[in-house]
Design an enzyme around this catalytic site. Structure first.
Site, mmCIF file in Angstrom:
data_model
loop_
_atom_site.group_PDB
_atom_site.id
_atom_site.type_symbol
_atom_site.label_atom_id
_atom_site.label_comp_id
_atom_site.label_asym_id
_atom_site.label_seq_id
_atom_site.Cartn_x
_atom_site.Cartn_y
_atom_site.Cartn_z
ATOM 1 N N HIS A 150 0.834 -1.203 0.000
ATOM 2 C CA HIS A 150 0.000 0.000 0.000
ATOM 3 C C HIS A 150 0.873 1.259 0.000
ATOM 4 O O HIS A 150 0.608 2.209 -0.750
ATOM 5 C CB HIS A 150 -0.911 0.009 1.234
ATOM 6 C CG HIS A 150 -2.067 -0.929 1.139
ATOM 7 N ND1 HIS A 150 -1.915 -2.288 1.231
ATOM 8 C CD2 HIS A 150 -3.403 -0.702 0.952
ATOM 9 C CE1 HIS A 150 -3.097 -2.864 1.113
ATOM 10 N NE2 HIS A 150 -4.013 -1.936 0.939
ATOM 11 N N HIS A 201 1.147 -4.026 9.121
ATOM 12 C CA HIS A 201 2.567 -3.933 8.767
ATOM 13 C C HIS A 201 3.368 -3.461 9.967
ATOM 14 O O HIS A 201 2.842 -2.776 10.857
ATOM 15 C CB HIS A 201 2.788 -2.968 7.602
ATOM 16 C CG HIS A 201 2.358 -3.516 6.277
ATOM 17 N ND1 HIS A 201 3.076 -4.488 5.622
ATOM 18 C CD2 HIS A 201 1.290 -3.227 5.489
ATOM 19 C CE1 HIS A 201 2.465 -4.771 4.475
ATOM 20 N NE2 HIS A 201 1.385 -4.035 4.376
#
Length: 415
Positions: A150, A201
């Site tokens: 992303h 993440h």
């Protein structure tokens, strides 16, 4: 002109030979395993070292923030870009749509290659709180790793969009350029912070995504004009890109554990092939720089809405038909050529049974003999997953319809 075409063919051939050489050498030397053994411990240490920061960020848990960052993750995801690109092509911004397609494909391939080679196991949940924004994230939450896709995609696409708008509109006011740059940086910062906040993440993933994204963006901006000139030229584009797409399927590294990254790459690899071949054939008709753009007198908003209403059902129908044809044709061709195949999803009768899992081949793979079978063994595969080919042709057909079939329909019905 002939010398130019000859020169183009030469470097195209060198690229394809280079990829084939890389596939053979890396398979023989087991390069993926060696690189993973070297780098994975370093990534694992940084993942664990970043857990306290993740937990401190997640202390500001709030329902509004949960919804905001989840929605933001959906907006910058690859599925959103995939759905947005047809609308961009039909709006008349062909160059921007082409470049975004190729850039997304490059980021997706390069980023996922790194991720499947060196990503370490994610922190356990709990203590890390994981909020999944989409069904794909829910199914594969443990797969996300270095780099953050992303973050990487946001850096590249927001940076390129800023470059495209600045170069197209020609902003002379420096303050407007600064505002645009600040807005792009804010978006990247929100995405990066949101991925940590959602627990998807670790810090090293975000830093890796930022660094790789900046490098890719800088490289892309230095060759963007040459890439677009090449795609819109007549220099063996379709044949070259078909061979390139096919080889990239084999050049992808084998992950330590099954991940969805290869499926995403396969789909977008097919999308890129369909876009490139379709644009190359119809550039002068539909995708040139003088094509009517939305909100202009030549393409009113009402006409653009009509394009969307006609185009979306058409490309979905083409996607369904492409998948059905691939499910029928590819197994037949593979059987005729003696290529061992299996299917994990699309064709139930080709699914592996326990006998194959124990090293014995099923009836579906007993026909595999001869030279092609020896090639399969050289590539360290007892059989090939036919789902890869089905997915590839399905999305190639979908993308081709976006830039070739559907614009032809628009022209026929005066949209």
């Amino acid at each position: 002109m002939e010398s130019s075409g000859s020169g183009s063919g030469s470097w195209q051939g060198l690229i394809l030979v280079g990829i084939v050489t890389w596939i053979c050498v890396s398979s023989y030397l087991n390069f993926t395993y060696k690189l993973r053994s070297l780098l994975q411990p370093w990534v694992a240490r940084h993942v664990l070292g970043g857990v306290p920061l993740i937990l401190s960020i997640q202390k500001c848990q709030n329902g509004v923030l949960d919804a905001f960052f989840s929605a933001l993750s959906c907006v910058v995801s690859v599925p959103f870009y995939t759905a947005f690109l047809p609308l961009l092509f039909w709006s008349g911004h062909g160059r921007l749509a082409r470049q975004m397609t190729l850039l997304i494909a490059f980021c997706d391939y390069f980023g996922n290659c790194i991720k499947d080679v060196i990503s370490a196991p994610r922190p356990s949940c709990p203590p890390v709180r994981r909020i999944t924004a989409t069904k794909d994230e829910q199914d594969n939450a443990m797969e996300y790793g270095l780099p953050s896709s992303h973050t990487l995609n946001t850096v590249c696409l927001s940076g390129y969009l800023l470059y495209y708008v600045s170069s197209s509109v020609g902003f002379e006011n420096v303050s407007i350029q600064y505002y645009g740059f600040a807005l792009a940086c804010l978006l990247v910062a929100l995405i990066a912070f949101g991925r940590i906040y959602l627990g998807m993440h670790s810090v090293v993933d975000i830093v890796g995504g930022l660094a790789i994204g900046v490098l890719i963006l800088g490289l892309w901006l230095s060759v963007t004009d040459q890439i677009d000139d090449f795609i819109t030229s007549k220099q063996n584009i379709s044949s070259f890109w078909t061979a390139l797409s096919f080889l990239l399927l084999f050049a992808y590294p084998t992950p330590e554990h099954p991940t969805p990254s290869y499926e995403y790459h396969t789909a977008f690899n097919g999308v890129t092939l369909g876009i490139v071949t379709g644009v190359q054939q119809t550039y002068s008709q539909f995708h040139h720089e003088a094509a009517p753009r939305v909100f202009s007198p030549e393409l009113l908003l009402s006409a653009y809405i009509g394009r969307v209403m006609v185009g979306i059902p058409t490309i979905l129908l083409v996607k369904f038909c492409s998948k059905s044809l691939a499910k029928w044709i590819l197994p037949t061709v593979s059987s005729a050529l003696g290529i061992p195949i299996r299917s994990s999803t699309y064709i139930p009768k080709l699914k592996l049974n326990s006998g194959h899992a124990n090293g014995k081949k099923t009836d579906e793979t007993k026909f595999s003999v001869g030279y092609l079978h020896r090639i399969c063994e050289f590539l360290c595969q007892d059989s090939f997953d036919i789902d890869t080919g089905i997915r590839f042709f399905q999305y190639a057909g979908l993308a081709w319809s976006v830039v070739d079939l559907v614009p032809s329909i628009f022209s026929y019905i005066n949209l």
